[in-house]
Design a protein around this motif. Structure first.
Motif, PDB file in Angstrom:
ATOM      1  N   ILE A   6       0.872  -1.178   0.000  1.00  0.00           N
ATOM      2  CA  ILE A   6       0.000   0.000   0.000  1.00  0.00           C
ATOM      3  C   ILE A   6       0.909   1.229   0.000  1.00  0.00           C
ATOM      4  N   THR A   7       0.587   2.196  -0.854  1.00  0.00           N
ATOM      5  CA  THR A   7       1.388   3.418  -0.935  1.00  0.00           C
ATOM      6  C   THR A   7       0.469   4.633  -0.922  1.00  0.00           C
ATOM      7  N   ILE A   8       0.866   5.651  -0.163  1.00  0.00           N
ATOM      8  CA  ILE A   8       0.175   6.943  -0.176  1.00  0.00           C
ATOM      9  C   ILE A   8       1.084   7.911  -0.929  1.00  0.00           C
ATOM     10  N   LEU A   9       0.517   8.588  -1.926  1.00  0.00           N
ATOM     11  CA  LEU A   9       1.319   9.453  -2.788  1.00  0.00           C
ATOM     12  C   LEU A   9       0.735  10.863  -2.857  1.00  0.00           C
ATOM     13  N   ARG A  10       1.606  11.796  -3.182  1.00  0.00           N
ATOM     14  CA  ARG A  10       1.203  13.175  -3.438  1.00  0.00           C
ATOM     15  C   ARG A  10       1.303  13.419  -4.933  1.00  0.00           C
ATOM     16  N   THR A  11       0.238  13.916  -5.535  1.00  0.00           N
ATOM     17  CA  THR A  11       0.250  14.214  -6.968  1.00  0.00           C
ATOM     18  C   THR A  11      -0.093  15.691  -7.152  1.00  0.00           C
ATOM     19  N   GLY A  12       0.081  16.157  -8.349  1.00  0.00           N
ATOM     20  CA  GLY A  12      -0.278  17.537  -8.644  1.00  0.00           C
ATOM     21  C   GLY A  12       0.308  17.971  -9.970  1.00  0.00           C
ATOM     22  N   ALA A  13      -0.284  18.992 -10.544  1.00  0.00           N
ATOM     23  CA  ALA A  13       0.166  19.493 -11.840  1.00  0.00           C
ATOM     24  C   ALA A  13       1.585  20.042 -11.769  1.00  0.00           C
ATOM     25  N   SER A  14       1.989  20.544 -10.603  1.00  0.00           N
ATOM     26  CA  SER A  14       3.324  21.128 -10.470  1.00  0.00           C
ATOM     27  C   SER A  14       4.419  20.070 -10.267  1.00  0.00           C
ATOM     28  N   LEU A  15       4.021  18.846 -10.051  1.00  0.00           N
ATOM     29  CA  LEU A  15       4.996  17.767  -9.823  1.00  0.00           C
ATOM     30  C   LEU A  15       5.212  16.957 -11.094  1.00  0.00           C
ATOM     31  N   PRO A  16       6.462  16.670 -11.463  1.00  0.00           N
ATOM     32  CA  PRO A  16       6.698  15.854 -12.663  1.00  0.00           C
ATOM     33  C   PRO A  16       6.236  14.402 -12.466  1.00  0.00           C
ATOM     34  N   ASP A  17       6.397  13.884 -11.259  1.00  0.00           N
ATOM     35  CA  ASP A  17       5.978  12.522 -10.929  1.00  0.00           C
ATOM     36  C   ASP A  17       5.320  12.525  -9.551  1.00  0.00           C
ATOM     37  N   PRO A  18       4.393  11.575  -9.311  1.00  0.00           N
ATOM     38  CA  PRO A  18       3.834  11.455  -7.965  1.00  0.00           C
ATOM     39  C   PRO A  18       4.941  11.134  -6.954  1.00  0.00           C
ATOM     40  N   ILE A  19       4.780  11.628  -5.739  1.00  0.00           N
ATOM     41  CA  ILE A  19       5.779  11.423  -4.690  1.00  0.00           C
ATOM     42  C   ILE A  19       5.226  10.452  -3.648  1.00  0.00           C
ATOM     43  N   PRO A  20       5.853   9.289  -3.481  1.00  0.00           N
ATOM     44  CA  PRO A  20       5.417   8.366  -2.423  1.00  0.00           C
ATOM     45  C   PRO A  20       5.763   8.953  -1.056  1.00  0.00           C
ATOM     46  N   MET A  21       4.757   9.168  -0.222  1.00  0.00           N
ATOM     47  CA  MET A  21       4.986   9.748   1.099  1.00  0.00           C
ATOM     48  C   MET A  21       5.067   8.686   2.185  1.00  0.00           C
ATOM     49  N   SER A  22       4.319   7.601   2.028  1.00  0.00           N
ATOM     50  CA  SER A  22       4.335   6.537   3.025  1.00  0.00           C
ATOM     51  C   SER A  22       4.005   5.222   2.333  1.00  0.00           C
ATOM     52  N   MET A  23       4.633   4.147   2.820  1.00  0.00           N
ATOM     53  CA  MET A  23       4.473   2.856   2.149  1.00  0.00           C
ATOM     54  C   MET A  23       4.555   1.723   3.165  1.00  0.00           C
ATOM     55  N   ALA A  24       3.762   0.680   2.934  1.00  0.00           N
ATOM     56  CA  ALA A  24       3.838  -0.542   3.743  1.00  0.00           C
ATOM     57  C   ALA A  24       3.757  -1.731   2.802  1.00  0.00           C
ATOM     58  N   CYS A  25       4.584  -2.741   3.051  1.00  0.00           N
ATOM     59  CA  CYS A  25       4.639  -3.922   2.180  1.00  0.00           C
ATOM     60  C   CYS A  25       4.627  -5.190   3.020  1.00  0.00           C
ATOM     61  N   ASP A  26       4.028  -6.231   2.469  1.00  0.00           N
ATOM     62  CA  ASP A  26       4.123  -7.564   3.056  1.00  0.00           C
ATOM     63  C   ASP A  26       4.936  -8.404   2.081  1.00  0.00           C
ATOM     64  N   LEU A  27       6.224  -8.511   2.323  1.00  0.00           N
ATOM     65  CA  LEU A  27       7.129  -9.213   1.418  1.00  0.00           C
ATOM     66  C   LEU A  27       7.543 -10.574   1.967  1.00  0.00           C
ATOM     67  N   SER A  28       6.754 -11.114   2.889  1.00  0.00           N
ATOM     68  CA  SER A  28       7.104 -12.380   3.542  1.00  0.00           C
ATOM     69  C   SER A  28       7.120 -13.564   2.574  1.00  0.00           C
ATOM     70  N   SER A  29       6.412 -13.459   1.473  1.00  0.00           N
ATOM     71  CA  SER A  29       6.386 -14.572   0.513  1.00  0.00           C
ATOM     72  C   SER A  29       7.564 -14.528  -0.465  1.00  0.00           C
ATOM     73  N   TYR A  30       8.432 -13.521  -0.329  1.00  0.00           N
ATOM     74  CA  TYR A  30       9.603 -13.397  -1.191  1.00  0.00           C
ATOM     75  C   TYR A  30      10.863 -13.745  -0.406  1.00  0.00           C
ATOM     76  N   GLY A  31      11.875 -14.192  -1.107  1.00  0.00           N
ATOM     77  CA  GLY A  31      13.151 -14.484  -0.478  1.00  0.00           C
ATOM     78  C   GLY A  31      13.810 -13.211   0.029  1.00  0.00           C
ATOM     79  N   PHE A  32      14.688 -13.357   0.999  1.00  0.00           N
ATOM     80  CA  PHE A  32      15.329 -12.204   1.630  1.00  0.00           C
ATOM     81  C   PHE A  32      16.017 -11.299   0.615  1.00  0.00           C
ATOM     82  N   PHE A  33      16.724 -11.881  -0.347  1.00  0.00           N
ATOM     83  CA  PHE A  33      17.475 -11.084  -1.319  1.00  0.00           C
ATOM     84  C   PHE A  33      16.594 -10.500  -2.421  1.00  0.00           C
ATOM     85  N   GLN A  34      15.345 -10.974  -2.527  1.00  0.00           N
ATOM     86  CA  GLN A  34      14.410 -10.444  -3.521  1.00  0.00           C
ATOM     87  C   GLN A  34      13.633  -9.242  -2.996  1.00  0.00           C
TER      88      GLN A  34
END
Length: 201
Positions: A6-34
């Protein structure tokens, strides 16, 4: 069914790209190095697809076995949820709506001027949303009701099937019964022959 990120982003006409402000991931199904690579891909997908989502619009984009659900509010606050293909889109958008509302009630309008660095806003409830919405049926009442209805339908089908399996015993009871007239017994036999030609499922 699984929520990967899940990611919360800031967007706007003045921004070239959306900016991720906060993020949470469940990566338990992936290997440590992945895990780092997967997290970078989640950030990339969130930014790329949110940029292509108009303000006030919701959209779901399928990529391989994942779906990225994006929602951009009219004020420029956006969110994305990355799930597997089986996860219900409706529940993902309920998650995003509730999350963004709670985010604005917690931080106010300060998100509009936050620094332009990745994950510049710490938002602890994000982890709670990630865990709560892993099971869409328990997180969303409508989905839970639908699952209960499906379960009830399955029970009814099983009950009907078990009654039909007892039909063999019913045949012998009909034959031995003194309460049924010969005409009723003939009707039962004829109906059974007619029904046996067609399989009802």
């Amino acid at each position: 069914m699984k929520v990967v990120g899940i990611t919360i982003l800031r967007t706007g006409a003045s921004l070239p790209d959306p900016i991720p402000m906060s993020m949470a991931c469940d990566l338990s199904s992936y290997g440590f190095f992945q895990r780092q690579g997967v997290k970078e891909m989640l950030t990339f997908f969130s930014k790329t697809f949110t940029k292509r989502t108009e303000p006030g619009q919701r959209q779901s984009i399928t990529h391989e076995s994942y779906v990225i659900h994006c929602y951009v509010r009219s004020d420029g606050l956006a969110g994305s949820v990355t799930t597997d293909a089986e996860y219900p889109a409706r529940v993902a958008f309920v998650l995003l709506t509730q999350l963004l509302d709670e985010f604005t009630s917690t931080v106010g309008d300060s998100w509009k001027t936050m620094e332009t660095s990745v994950e510049s806003a710490s938002f602890p409830p994000l982890e709670d949303y990630l865990q709560k919405y892993q099971d869409p049926a328990s997180a969303d009442k409508v989905t839970k009701i639908q699952n209960d209805l499906d379960e009830t339908t399955n029970i009814l089908h099983k009950t009907i099937d078990s009654v039909l399996e007892r039909g063999v015993k019913l045949d012998s009871l009909v034959e031995k019964s003194d309460d049924l007239s010969r005409q009723s017994k003939m009707f039962y036999t004829q109906a059974k022959k007619t029904n046996s030609c067609c399989v009802i499922s």
